[in-house]
Structures are given as structure tokens and as C-alpha cells.
Design an enzyme around this catalytic site. Structure first.
Site, PDB file in Angstrom:
ATOM      1  N   PHE A   1      -8.021 -15.385   0.688  1.00 26.06           N
ATOM      2  CA  PHE A   1      -7.862 -15.028  -0.857  1.00 26.06           C
ATOM      3  C   PHE A   1      -7.067 -15.430  -1.780  1.00 26.06           C
ATOM      4  O   PHE A   1      -7.766 -16.039  -2.847  1.00 26.06           O
ATOM      5  CB  PHE A   1      -7.437 -13.388  -0.595  1.00 26.06           C
ATOM      6  CG  PHE A   1      -6.641 -12.749  -1.843  1.00 26.06           C
ATOM      7  CD1 PHE A   1      -7.586 -12.742  -2.953  1.00 26.06           C
ATOM      8  CD2 PHE A   1      -5.431 -12.545  -1.774  1.00 26.06           C
ATOM      9  CE1 PHE A   1      -6.815 -12.217  -4.059  1.00 26.06           C
ATOM     10  CE2 PHE A   1      -4.580 -11.762  -2.965  1.00 26.06           C
ATOM     11  CZ  PHE A   1      -5.470 -11.602  -4.036  1.00 26.06           C
ATOM     12  N   ILE A   2      -5.932 -15.892  -1.419  1.00 29.17           N
ATOM     13  CA  ILE A   2      -4.972 -16.703  -2.456  1.00 29.17           C
ATOM     14  C   ILE A   2      -5.518 -18.149  -2.244  1.00 29.17           C
ATOM     15  O   ILE A   2      -5.526 -18.712  -3.461  1.00 29.17           O
ATOM     16  CB  ILE A   2      -3.515 -16.496  -2.015  1.00 29.17           C
ATOM     17  CG1 ILE A   2      -3.056 -15.010  -1.953  1.00 29.17           C
ATOM     18  CG2 ILE A   2      -2.659 -17.247  -3.183  1.00 29.17           C
ATOM     19  CD1 ILE A   2      -1.787 -14.954  -1.516  1.00 29.17           C
TER      20      ILE A   2
ATOM     21  N   SER B   1      -0.454 -10.003   7.228  1.00 31.76           N
ATOM     22  CA  SER B   1      -0.364  -8.443   7.517  1.00 31.76           C
ATOM     23  C   SER B   1       0.854  -8.192   8.589  1.00 31.76           C
ATOM     24  O   SER B   1       0.914  -8.679   9.597  1.00 31.76           O
ATOM     25  CB  SER B   1      -1.656  -7.903   7.936  1.00 31.76           C
ATOM     26  OG  SER B   1      -1.262  -6.691   8.717  1.00 31.76           O
TER      27      SER B   1
ATOM     28  N   SER C   1       7.724 -12.343   1.042  1.00 35.24           N
ATOM     29  CA  SER C   1       9.092 -11.696   0.694  1.00 35.24           C
ATOM     30  C   SER C   1       9.519 -10.757   1.992  1.00 35.24           C
ATOM     31  O   SER C   1      10.530 -10.015   1.777  1.00 35.24           O
ATOM     32  CB  SER C   1       8.763 -10.685  -0.421  1.00 35.24           C
ATOM     33  OG  SER C   1       7.854  -9.747  -0.150  1.00 35.24           O
TER      34      SER C   1
ATOM     35  N   TYR D   1       5.893 -10.307  11.621  1.00 38.57           N
ATOM     36  CA  TYR D   1       5.378 -11.208  10.610  1.00 38.57           C
ATOM     37  C   TYR D   1       6.542 -11.887   9.858  1.00 38.57           C
ATOM     38  O   TYR D   1       6.570 -12.992   9.423  1.00 38.57           O
ATOM     39  CB  TYR D   1       4.490 -10.302   9.871  1.00 38.57           C
ATOM     40  CG  TYR D   1       4.003 -10.816   8.482  1.00 38.57           C
ATOM     41  CD1 TYR D   1       2.855 -11.708   8.577  1.00 38.57           C
ATOM     42  CD2 TYR D   1       4.524 -10.856   7.320  1.00 38.57           C
ATOM     43  CE1 TYR D   1       2.262 -12.588   7.385  1.00 38.57           C
ATOM     44  CE2 TYR D   1       4.209 -11.291   6.121  1.00 38.57           C
ATOM     45  CZ  TYR D   1       3.167 -12.027   6.270  1.00 38.57           C
ATOM     46  OH  TYR D   1       2.746 -12.886   5.186  1.00 38.57           O
TER      47      TYR D   1
ATOM     48  N   LYS E   1       7.343 -15.800   9.398  1.00 34.30           N
ATOM     49  CA  LYS E   1       7.476 -16.402   7.966  1.00 34.30           C
ATOM     50  C   LYS E   1       8.790 -17.056   7.881  1.00 34.30           C
ATOM     51  O   LYS E   1       8.831 -18.244   7.265  1.00 34.30           O
ATOM     52  CB  LYS E   1       6.994 -15.560   6.988  1.00 34.30           C
ATOM     53  CG  LYS E   1       5.395 -15.148   6.947  1.00 34.30           C
ATOM     54  CD  LYS E   1       4.705 -16.455   6.230  1.00 34.30           C
ATOM     55  CE  LYS E   1       3.238 -16.087   6.109  1.00 34.30           C
ATOM     56  NZ  LYS E   1       2.596 -17.287   5.379  1.00 34.30           N
TER      57      LYS E   1
ATOM     58  N   VAL F   1       1.112  -9.921  -3.320  1.00 36.73           N
ATOM     59  CA  VAL F   1      -0.081 -10.542  -4.135  1.00 36.73           C
ATOM     60  C   VAL F   1      -1.523  -9.655  -4.035  1.00 36.73           C
ATOM     61  O   VAL F   1      -1.954  -9.266  -3.159  1.00 36.73           O
ATOM     62  CB  VAL F   1      -0.513 -12.070  -3.897  1.00 36.73           C
ATOM     63  CG1 VAL F   1      -1.426 -12.699  -4.612  1.00 36.73           C
ATOM     64  CG2 VAL F   1       0.799 -12.730  -3.953  1.00 36.73           C
TER      65      VAL F   1
ATOM     66  N   VAL G   1      -2.310  -3.243   0.334  1.00 30.06           N
ATOM     67  CA  VAL G   1      -2.617  -1.871  -0.253  1.00 30.06           C
ATOM     68  C   VAL G   1      -3.568  -1.695  -1.462  1.00 30.06           C
ATOM     69  O   VAL G   1      -4.297  -0.730  -1.631  1.00 30.06           O
ATOM     70  CB  VAL G   1      -1.109  -1.022  -0.371  1.00 30.06           C
ATOM     71  CG1 VAL G   1      -0.515  -1.859  -1.542  1.00 30.06           C
ATOM     72  CG2 VAL G   1      -1.237   0.517  -0.726  1.00 30.06           C
TER      73      VAL G   1
ATOM     74  N   ARG H   1       4.404   3.918   8.716  1.00 31.81           N
ATOM     75  CA  ARG H   1       3.980   2.851   9.547  1.00 31.81           C
ATOM     76  C   ARG H   1       5.198   2.095  10.095  1.00 31.81           C
ATOM     77  O   ARG H   1       6.243   1.896   9.345  1.00 31.81           O
ATOM     78  CB  ARG H   1       2.996   1.535   8.720  1.00 31.81           C
ATOM     79  CG  ARG H   1       1.794   1.996   8.626  1.00 31.81           C
ATOM     80  CD  ARG H   1       1.053   0.846   7.901  1.00 31.81           C
ATOM     81  NE  ARG H   1      -0.103   0.904   7.762  1.00 31.81           N
ATOM     82  CZ  ARG H   1      -0.958   0.045   7.058  1.00 31.81           C
ATOM     83  NH1 ARG H   1      -0.440  -0.827   6.187  1.00 31.81           N
ATOM     84  NH2 ARG H   1      -2.232  -0.032   7.224  1.00 31.81           N
TER      85      ARG H   1
HETATM   86  C1  UD1 Z   1       3.989  -7.597   3.191  1.00 35.72           C
HETATM   87  C2  UD1 Z   1       4.805  -8.387   2.387  1.00 35.72           C
HETATM   88  C3  UD1 Z   1       4.318  -9.369   1.317  1.00 35.72           C
HETATM   89  C4  UD1 Z   1       3.395 -10.182   2.272  1.00 35.72           C
HETATM   90  C5  UD1 Z   1       2.201  -9.097   2.895  1.00 35.72           C
HETATM   91  C6  UD1 Z   1       1.335 -10.254   3.562  1.00 35.72           C
HETATM   92  C7  UD1 Z   1       6.981  -7.053   2.217  1.00 35.72           C
HETATM   93  C8  UD1 Z   1       7.903  -6.168   1.127  1.00 35.72           C
HETATM   94  N1  UD1 Z   1       6.012  -7.398   1.652  1.00 35.72           N
HETATM   95  O1  UD1 Z   1       3.390  -6.830   2.634  1.00 35.72           O
HETATM   96  O2  UD1 Z   1       5.430 -10.219   0.838  1.00 35.72           O
HETATM   97  O3  UD1 Z   1       2.628 -10.813   1.412  1.00 35.72           O
HETATM   98  O4  UD1 Z   1       3.027  -8.374   3.916  1.00 35.72           O
HETATM   99  O5  UD1 Z   1       0.399  -9.175   4.444  1.00 35.72           O
HETATM  100  O6  UD1 Z   1       7.350  -7.009   3.280  1.00 35.72           O
HETATM  101  N2  UD1 Z   1      -0.172   1.105   2.628  1.00 35.72           N
HETATM  102  C9  UD1 Z   1      -0.516   2.529   2.407  1.00 35.72           C
HETATM  103  N3  UD1 Z   1      -1.846   2.693   2.276  1.00 35.72           N
HETATM  104  C10 UD1 Z   1      -2.725   1.615   2.718  1.00 35.72           C
HETATM  105  C11 UD1 Z   1      -2.234   0.125   2.955  1.00 35.72           C
HETATM  106  C12 UD1 Z   1      -0.831   0.285   2.945  1.00 35.72           C
HETATM  107  O7  UD1 Z   1       0.252   3.381   1.987  1.00 35.72           O
HETATM  108  O8  UD1 Z   1      -4.060   1.935   2.820  1.00 35.72           O
HETATM  109  C13 UD1 Z   1       1.602   0.945   2.524  1.00 35.72           C
HETATM  110  C14 UD1 Z   1       2.136   0.285   3.594  1.00 35.72           C
HETATM  111  O9  UD1 Z   1       2.558   1.023   4.532  1.00 35.72           O
HETATM  112  C15 UD1 Z   1       3.293  -0.356   2.659  1.00 35.72           C
HETATM  113  C16 UD1 Z   1       2.625  -0.799   1.333  1.00 35.72           C
HETATM  114  O10 UD1 Z   1       1.470   0.203   1.112  1.00 35.72           O
HETATM  115  O11 UD1 Z   1       4.379   0.518   2.552  1.00 35.72           O
HETATM  116  C17 UD1 Z   1       2.439  -2.108   1.296  1.00 35.72           C
HETATM  117  O12 UD1 Z   1       1.659  -2.449   2.355  1.00 35.72           O
HETATM  118  P1  UD1 Z   1       0.762  -3.908   2.337  1.00 35.72           P
HETATM  119  O13 UD1 Z   1      -0.100  -3.945   1.146  1.00 35.72           O
HETATM  120  O14 UD1 Z   1      -0.086  -3.948   3.633  1.00 35.72           O
HETATM  121  O15 UD1 Z   1       2.006  -4.930   2.264  1.00 35.72           O
HETATM  122  P2  UD1 Z   1       3.512  -5.141   2.696  1.00 35.72           P
HETATM  123  O16 UD1 Z   1       3.592  -4.786   4.037  1.00 35.72           O
HETATM  124  O17 UD1 Z   1       4.521  -4.807   1.657  1.00 35.72           O
END
Ligand code: UD1
Length: 342
Positions: free
Chosen positions: A28-29, A100, A146, A169, A173, A199, A213, A298
């Protein structure tokens, strides 16, 4: 995806005619970075094992620019593939990874192997090009995360605070970042780690349980379904539009003062809760009456995330160009064009 005209103007002389390698360039990126490098006149080798991506986008670029885009299918754990991909390259953008947080909870061994050991292999292969005749890799720019900030309560996140990783993860990193700075200190290489904050944008995979997400929400909203929030929805994230992340890579690759293992946040300096995100996205998708459903939190999930981007401004001249709202509008537009009507 558009890059700001003034920045492009300044970057073109550096990248025009330059050979670079993008590991994870089918992802993707990475795919967006390849687009930008192509538009700046670079020749690009992409090393990707397609474990988490497809050739779809890259195949279009190769058809357009067969002389300037070369694809090598291979793993960053394979030294032969690395030396092939790096031969003649002056800059390496290392984005190949098993991304992820949740995937790493399910498969910590693979996460560490690809993200940490893979990065060590990348660095050693880059180093090796400098002991060969001719000019070798001058700089390695790494897609860090991050996630190592973990559950430290200090917000916004500053690079000087102690990491408190919560997931395999994040640990993988963080190890990789340390390997980059060690290669600067121990071997005199020019390296830099960009800690990317969540991103998002067009072409982000949306069809896996490990999808980011925003991609996951977009997919459900476009199908008229409620997005699923894991937890209470009060967790916060600093969402970075993909063209801003790409700009950070380009600036880091071209900066006049060679970086020496620095770790730099790349975000926007603004965060939103997932509840607010779901509201903004439903609005942007034209379905404001679709509300999210809550499911259990999660494991290893970070509660809050927000970047301090002062160092990125100072070292790289980085400035995010896209608000979350503008990025979401662009994403939804792309979704509408790419999802066939049923
Ligand atoms: C993490 C890292 C980010 C990295 C990414 C790579 C942090 C703060 N961020 O992302 O820098 O680039 O991993 O994969 O650690 N969620 C929902 N519903 C969904 C999917 C996700 O509620 O359908 C929630 C997750 O539980 C989480 C948030 O959304 O609380 C973000 O999740 P996600 O997009 O997977 O990224 P991070 O885990 O934050």
C-alpha cells in the site's frame, strides 16, 4: 495522489535519473511511494514477495514505464534477492514488512523474522554494496512505526520518550529501528527511521481481519454495513494520509545533511477517537445514519496515539498537507470508483 508542487520542484533534481530500491513496493504505502518516485524521474527496483500485496498496481506502472520500473519477486530474508535488488541503487526505501499488530499477536515469530531479521538483512546487503566496485547504497530510509510508544501515558509522543511496546509487532519494529541506528554508529551508514502514525488512503487492503481501521470501516460503509469498533471507541489515533507519508520518505531520502540513525515521528499532530472517525466516515460516505457496533477490545491494542512532529519539521522540512477530513473524502471517492456497483 498529488504531491505539493513546491516540494516536488525542489525534490526533482535529486531523484531525476537516480536509481532507488523500494522493498515492499507492491504494498500500500510502497506503491504510492513508487508512483511519486516515478513522477520525479527516478528508476525504481521493487523487491516484494507479494505475501501481503498483489502485482495489480505495479503491473500498470511497468506497462507505462518498462525502462524505469523493475519488479523482483523475492523476500527481504533472501540475501541473493537483496543483492540483486540493490545492485546499482543509490537509495533504499525499506518498507517490506509483516504489518498489523493483531497479525503479530497471532504469529509473533514471523513478525520478528520479517520485520527485525529482515531489516538486518536489508542493512547488511546495503552495506555490502559499498564494499563492491562503483558506488553503492548511500542511504537507507525505514518505515518504522508509532507502535513502540505503546501504553506510555505521555501525549503527544516525542521521540525522546522511553518506548513501551505492547505487541510483538511493536517490539519487532523497535528492534529494526535500533538496527538502523547501530548501522549508522557502528558502520558509518546513513540511515533514518520514520515512525509512521496510522497511514490510510486509496489502495490500502480492506479485505482481511488485519486490515487497518479506516480501510475496514470504508469497506463496510460502502456495503451499507455498520463498522465494527473493537473496544469502547474512545481509543484515539493520529491518522496520516498516505501522500503525507510518501512526502516524508522523499524528504528523508533527499535531505542534504545525511541522517545518522535518527528516529522521527511522521503524523499530523491531531488525533480523533474511533467513534468520531466512524461518524466522519459515515458522513463522507453519504450514510450518516449508519452507526458503529462495539465488540470486545483486542489484545495488545494501544489506547492513545498522537504525534509530536517538531523533529520531522526541523530535520526534514516535513509538513502534513492533508487534513483527516480531506483524506477521507479522497478515499471515499476512490472507493466509489473502484468498487463495481452491485
Ligand atoms: C499500529 C500502529 C501503526 C502501524 C500499524 C501497522 C499504533 C498506535 N499504531 O496500528 O503505527 O502503522 O499498526 O499495522 O500502534 N479497529 C477497529 N475496527 C476495525 C479495525 C481496527 O475498531 O475494523 C481498531 C483497533 O482495535 C485499534 C484501532 O482501530 O484500536 C486502529 O487499528 P489498526 O488500524 O489495526 O492500527 P493500529 O493497531 O493502531
Amino acid at each position: 495522489m498529488k504531491l505539493p508542487a513546491d516540494k516536488v520542484h525542489r525534490l526533482r533534481p535529486f531523484y531525476n535519473g537516480r536509481t532507488v530500491c523500494v522493498t515492499g513496493g507492491a504494498g500500500f504505502i510502497g506503491g504510492h511511494l513508487v508512483d511519486a518516485l516515478l513522477s520525479l524521474g527516478a528508476s525504481i527496483r521493487v523487491l516484494d514477495d507479494l505475501s501481503n500485496s498483489t502485482l495489480e498496481h505495479l503491473a500498470e506502472l511497468i506497462e507505462l514505464e518498462p525502462e524505469r520500473v523493475r519488479f523482483l519477486r523475492g523476500s527481504i530474508l533472501d540475501d541473493d534477492a537483496l543483492s540483486d535488488a540493490f545492485a546499482g541503487a543509490a537509495t533504499v526505501f525499506h518498507l517490506g514488512a509483516m504489518c498489523s499488530v493483531q497479525r503479530s499477536v497471532d504469529d509473533p515469530q514471523r513478525s520478528f523474522s520479517v520485520n527485525a531479521t529482515g531489516t538486518l538483512r536489508v542493512l547488511q546487503a546495503a552495506k555490502k554494496t559499498n564494499s563492491l566496485a562503483g558506488s553503492g547504497v548511500e542511504r537507507v530510509v525505514f518505515a518504522a512505526s508509532s507502535s513502540p510508544y505503546g501504553d506510555d501515558p505521555t501525549l503527544p509522543r516525542v521521540e525522546t520518550q522511553l518506548p513501551r511496546p505492547l505487541s510483538p509487532y511493536a517490539a519487532s519494529k523497535l528492534s529494526a529501528e535500533h538496527l538502523l541506528s547501530v548501522h549508522a554508529r557502528c558502520y558509518g551508514m546513513s540511515t533514518i527511521s520514520l515512525r509512521l502514525f496510522n497511514v490510510f488512503g486509496p489502495r490500502q487492503p480492506s479485505d482481511s481481519p488485519y486490515s487497518g481501521v479506516i480501510a475496514a470501516f470504508a469497506r463496510r460503509l460502502m456495503a451499507g454495513e455498520a463498522p465494527v469498533i473493537f473496544g469502547d471507541g474512545l481509543q484515539t489515533r493520529d491518522f496520516t494520509f498516505v501522500s503525507d507519508a510518501v512526502l516524508a520518505f522523499l524528504l528523508a531520502g533527499a535531505s542534504k545533511v545525511p541522517p545518522r540513525g535518527e528516529v522521527v515521528n511522521i503524523g499530523t499532530g491531531r488525533s480523533v477517537t474511533l467513534l468520531e472517525l466512524a461518524r466522519l466516515m459515515a458522513q463522507a460516505a453519504g450514510v450518516p445514519n449508519i452507526h458503529p457496533v462495539l465488540q470486545p477490545e483486542r489484545p495488545a491494542d494501544v489506547k492513545h496515539s498522537l504525534a509530536n512532529i517538531d523533529l520531522a519539521r526541523q530535520l526534514l522540512g516535513y509538513e502534513p498537507m492533508n487534513t483527516l477530513e480531506a483524506g477521507l473524502v479522497e478515499l471515499i471517492e476512490w472507493c466509489k470508483q473502484s468498487v463495481p456497483a452491485t
